[in-house]
Design an enzyme around this catalytic site. Structure first.
Site, PDB file in Angstrom:
ATOM      1  N   GLN B 114      62.383  18.788  46.776  1.00  0.00           N
ATOM      2  CA  GLN B 114      61.136  19.546  46.762  1.00  0.00           C
ATOM      3  C   GLN B 114      60.593  19.624  45.337  1.00  0.00           C
ATOM      4  O   GLN B 114      61.208  20.266  44.485  1.00  0.00           O
ATOM      5  CB  GLN B 114      61.445  20.953  47.299  1.00  0.00           C
ATOM      6  CG  GLN B 114      60.278  21.869  47.428  1.00  0.00           C
ATOM      7  CD  GLN B 114      60.735  23.312  47.522  1.00  0.00           C
ATOM      8  OE1 GLN B 114      61.784  23.669  47.035  1.00  0.00           O
ATOM      9  NE2 GLN B 114      59.939  24.153  48.151  1.00  0.00           N
ATOM     10  N   SER B 117      58.342  23.639  41.575  1.00  0.00           N
ATOM     11  CA  SER B 117      58.345  24.395  40.313  1.00  0.00           C
ATOM     12  C   SER B 117      58.091  23.499  39.113  1.00  0.00           C
ATOM     13  O   SER B 117      58.493  22.340  39.097  1.00  0.00           O
ATOM     14  CB  SER B 117      59.703  25.075  40.113  1.00  0.00           C
ATOM     15  OG  SER B 117      59.898  26.058  41.067  1.00  0.00           O
ATOM     16  N   SER B 149      66.718  20.568  43.214  1.00  0.00           N
ATOM     17  CA  SER B 149      68.041  20.266  43.760  1.00  0.00           C
ATOM     18  C   SER B 149      68.026  18.866  44.351  1.00  0.00           C
ATOM     19  O   SER B 149      66.998  18.423  44.867  1.00  0.00           O
ATOM     20  CB  SER B 149      68.402  21.234  44.898  1.00  0.00           C
ATOM     21  OG  SER B 149      68.111  22.538  44.545  1.00  0.00           O
ATOM     22  N   GLU B 232      61.290  28.290  53.623  1.00  0.00           N
ATOM     23  CA  GLU B 232      62.352  28.456  52.642  1.00  0.00           C
ATOM     24  C   GLU B 232      62.969  29.844  52.795  1.00  0.00           C
ATOM     25  O   GLU B 232      64.174  30.014  52.801  1.00  0.00           O
ATOM     26  CB  GLU B 232      61.806  28.267  51.220  1.00  0.00           C
ATOM     27  CG  GLU B 232      62.873  28.503  50.150  1.00  0.00           C
ATOM     28  CD  GLU B 232      62.359  28.292  48.730  1.00  0.00           C
ATOM     29  OE1 GLU B 232      61.149  28.445  48.514  1.00  0.00           O
ATOM     30  OE2 GLU B 232      63.184  27.987  47.861  1.00  0.00           O
ATOM     31  N   GLU B 365      61.793  40.299  40.803  1.00  0.00           N
ATOM     32  CA  GLU B 365      60.567  40.996  40.388  1.00  0.00           C
ATOM     33  C   GLU B 365      59.423  40.662  41.348  1.00  0.00           C
ATOM     34  O   GLU B 365      58.670  41.541  41.777  1.00  0.00           O
ATOM     35  CB  GLU B 365      60.193  40.581  38.955  1.00  0.00           C
ATOM     36  CG  GLU B 365      61.125  41.124  37.878  1.00  0.00           C
ATOM     37  CD  GLU B 365      62.467  40.391  37.825  1.00  0.00           C
ATOM     38  OE1 GLU B 365      62.562  39.247  38.331  1.00  0.00           O
ATOM     39  OE2 GLU B 365      63.438  40.968  37.295  1.00  0.00           O
TER      40      GLU B 365
END
Lengths: 366, 395
Positions: B114, B117, B149, B232, B365
């Protein structure tokens, strides 16, 4: 009344140590060392110990030291914590030196204080000051020592081991040359503090202190170690706070600096408050040790339990608030986390120090 | 939806096992036959590994096949493909894409990763800057991804890119399938504080992706990515665990086996964490029951948050409980594992790895903001980035 501030002399000392460490123990150099054949920077150690005279700061001048006090040693430790410098300061300049001083030794002490030799106090780094005289090593009538001590700080680089052992007449403190011992380095969680298991098999030794003062010398060394480690923890925590504040000012997410989110601001403000308290307790412990006042055990228990927790919290927040980058090997945060977690166990956990405190201030357990 | 029953599925499994006895059939051949029989994921459409059956009947299939000793498709190794790529392809893919990708994805012949990010776009995924510029029938992609990953073993990736920097950040994104063997794709291990390189950095330099590999419309990449991300969170939800399953069991065993380590303070902390672990376990069970009756609650985010807190508290305690051994580490050697092995390593590894639990897959957060805003309905913080063109955002 105890002076909890830093003197001008102490601030000057801090500045010179910080400059040196910034120059010679930058993060990338420290990280590179952890993966090299020589994880300690012994050139830096010689500069600190011999050239700047920091190995014998609290040792009288008549015994080869600088004639300063544990207050100054504490300031050096703050800076060493701030840079997680890979030098055997805690093992040699604090633990071994304090044991020799309390044992009244005048032969080895000048050589350690002058930075000529590196020493290690042969006890498990986890040993708490109130744990009692350590077992595990026995001395026969000829002074030959046998036994094993696990997880000794800085032993991999020590020239001489200061070994508490059960002697024929009771507890004794002995000096053993490194060549007489088997020193097996172990993989340390803290990449910047080396540990070893020490095995003695009929090792020849020299008696430093007999039953009259051996136990007191070990206890004094552990109290000094635990009390001064608090300053290392304060320096570590302060670095974590400074670094995280700087990062949150320049990291943008959702179109604004991450540090502008109130939830994060409050966490850093809380951390600042923790460090304010921690610094006060560490200063009090250093001052109490320097003046050898009656309150030393309380001062040490308060500082050790407070500063361990604060340093660990600071390091954990640093990893978390750096997000993914804080999880990487390339970023310094992990070296601080590993030092903070190891320091939490070193010389007594916070829980252990609180339990000791319970006895000292007459708050018996339920 | 079909009217298949559990018995119908048992019969189909029996047919599959009769035609392809697991003991004498090649593993891959068996998996392909299982896919073709519609027993891969029964809620998927016919012809795409499913039977349009109710999702919960999958459990019947799994139980029957496990009992017969049939090989599985190593779901942990291909979790990203199964959990994220497949549902996205199913929802947004063309017929050709579904036919081409789903079977080798499910059998594990082709591993998926994936590419979401980026170094500058972690929690704020919609800020990503990997550019895709159209060139005839192709797109030219340039940028850097991180925390990927299995990229080093992946054949394909789901990829989100920026195709229009002149519109606000949630618009102007486009979603692709990227062939990891294409020129311009470079995968580098990313070492973590544990010493392992469990993840990768992926550098994309002028990678040419055919327009036929686009998933969803141009500029609709955020919508497509939302589907991936919702799946996810479901994937992270996990399976039923027994009491003292997971790390609490390991710490409890240490406590039972090593009385010399016990102190009243550690006892108190252990018991608090035991209760917390049991409460989290029951909350997970309750969440799964809600899902089963088709009423997914908002507790998913809370569960992930609770899990991270618990793992970190437990692994921290475990080191303290280890005495001198807590100062030691098992191995700093750089390794490239294909999956995380929390139970197979020492306490130091567990402590360090657990630090990632509150960062990966949505930081604690961000999850707290989700709970406070979407669950509790509290007003959101002022959004300065909503109506600003992506290229004008401060970064």
């Amino acid at each position: 009344m105890s002076d909890l501030l830093y003197s001008e002399v102490e601030e000057d000392l801090r500045a010179s140590v910080r400059d040196l460490l910034a120059d010679q123990a930058g993060f990338s150099a420290v990280l590179a060392r952890t993966e090299s054949a020589e994880p300690y920077d012994l050139k830096l150690w010689r500069t600190l110990a011999a050239d700047l005279g920091l190995a014998g700061l609290a040792v009288p001048e008549s015994l080869g030291g600088q004639g300063a006090s544990y207050r100054e040693v504490a300031v050096v430790l703050e800076e060493l914590g701030r840079s997680v410098a890979p030098v055997p300061f805690l093992g040699s300049a604090v633990l071994a030196t304090a044991a020799l001083q309390a044992a009244g030794d005048e032969e080895l002490l000048p050589r350690l204080a002058g930075g000529e030799l590196i020493g290690a106090l042969a006890v498990p780094l986890t040993l708490a000051p109130d744990a009692g005289f350590p077992g595990g090593v026995e001395a026969n009538t000829e002074g030959a020592l046998s036994g094993t001590i696990r997880t000794v700080a800085d032993a991999p680089v020590a020239d001489v081991l200061i070994v508490p052992a059960a002697g024929p007449d009771g507890p004794g403190l002995y000096a053993v040359e490194k060549t007489a011992a088997t020193i097996t380095e172990v993989v340390s969680l803290d990449l910047t503090r080396r540990l070893a298991d020490v095995t003695l098999d009929n090792a020849s030794s020299r008696l430093l202190a007999g039953p009259d003062r051996a136990a007191a010398a070990v206890r004094r060394a552990l109290l000094a170690g635990a009390g001064l480690l608090a300053s290392e923890q304060v320096g570590l925590a302060q670095w974590c706070l400074d670094e995280t504040v700087a990062y949150l000012k320049q990291r943008y997410q959702f179109g604004r600096p991450v540090g502008s989110f109130q939830a994060l601001k409050h966490r850093l403000a809380d951390l600042y408050l923790e460090i304010v308290s921690a610094r006060a307790t560490a200063r009090y412990a250093a001052d109490a040790l320097a003046n050898d006042i009656e309150d030393v055990p309380v001062a040490v228990a308060v500082a050790a339990s407070t500063c361990s927790a604060v340093a660990l919290h600071a390091a954990e927040e640093t990893v978390q608030l750096h997000g993914g980058i804080g999880m990487t090997w390339e970023h310094p945060a992990h070296l601080y986390l590993k030092r903070a977690k190891s320091d939490e166990l070193a010389l007594g956990t916070p829980g252990r120090h609180r339990a000791a405190l319970a006895g000292l201030v007459n708050l018996p357990p339920a | 939806m079909s009217t298949l029953t559990a018995d119908d599925l048992r019969a189909r499994v029996a047919d599959l096992l009769a035609a392809h006895p697991p003991q004498s059939t090649d593993r891959l051949e068996f998996l392909r036959a299982r896919f073709d029989a519609g027993l891969a994921w029964v809620h998927y459409p016919q012809g795409l590994g499913g039977l349009d059956a109710p999702r919960e009947l999958q459990n019947v299939v799994e139980a029957e096949l496990a009992e017969a000793g049939a090989p599985d498709n190593n779901p942990r190794r291909i979790g990203i493909g199964l959990g994220m790529a497949a549902p996205t392809i199913l929802r947004f893919g063309t017929d050709e894409q579904k036919k081409r990708y789903l079977r080798p994805l499910w059998t594990g012949e082709e591993v998926w990763c994936q590419l979401f990010s980026e170094p500058g776009a972690g929690s704020d995924l919609a800020a990503l800057g990997t550019r895709a510029v159209r060139d005839g029938d192709e797109w030219v992609v340039t940028g850097q991804k991180v925390w990927t990953s299995v990229a080093h073993i992946a054949r394909f990736a789901i990829l989100v890119t920026r195709t229009d920097p002149d519109v606000p950040k949630h618009q102007g994104m486009t979603y692709f399938i990227c062939d990891m063997t294409d020129p311009g794709v470079e995968v580098r291990p990313l070492r973590q504080l544990t010493g392992e390189a469990e993840f990768n950095e992926v550098f994309l330099s002028g990678v040419r992706i055919p327009d036929a590999n686009r998933l969803g419309a141009v500029g609709e990449g955020w919508k497509v990515a939302q589907t991936t991300l919702m799946n996810e969170r479901v994937a992270i939800g996990g399976n039923a665990i027994p009491r003292e399953g997971g790390l609490i069991g390991m710490v409890a065993r240490t406590w039972r086996d090593r009385p010399e380590l016990r102190t009243p303070e550690l006892h108190d902390r252990l018991l608090k964490l035991w209760v917390q672990a049991e409460a989290a376990r029951l909350a997970g069970q309750r969440l799964r029951q809600q899902l089963a009756v088709g009423a997914p609650g908002p507790e998913g985010s809370a569960m992930k948050l609770a899990f991270a807190n618990l793992q970190q508290a437990l692994t921290g305690l475990e080191i303290e409980l280890s005495g001198e051994d807590g100062l030691r580490y098992d191995d700093w050697t750089l390794r490239r594992p294909e999956k995380v092995d929390m139970l197979g390593r020492g306490p130091g590894y567990r402590y360090l790895r657990a630090k990632g639990n509150s960062i990966e897959g949505g930081t604690s957060e961000v999850l707290r903001n989700i709970i406070s805003e979407r669950v509790l309905g509290l007003p959101s913080e002022p959004r300065v980035d909503k109506d600003v063109a992506w290229k004008d955002l401060p970064r």
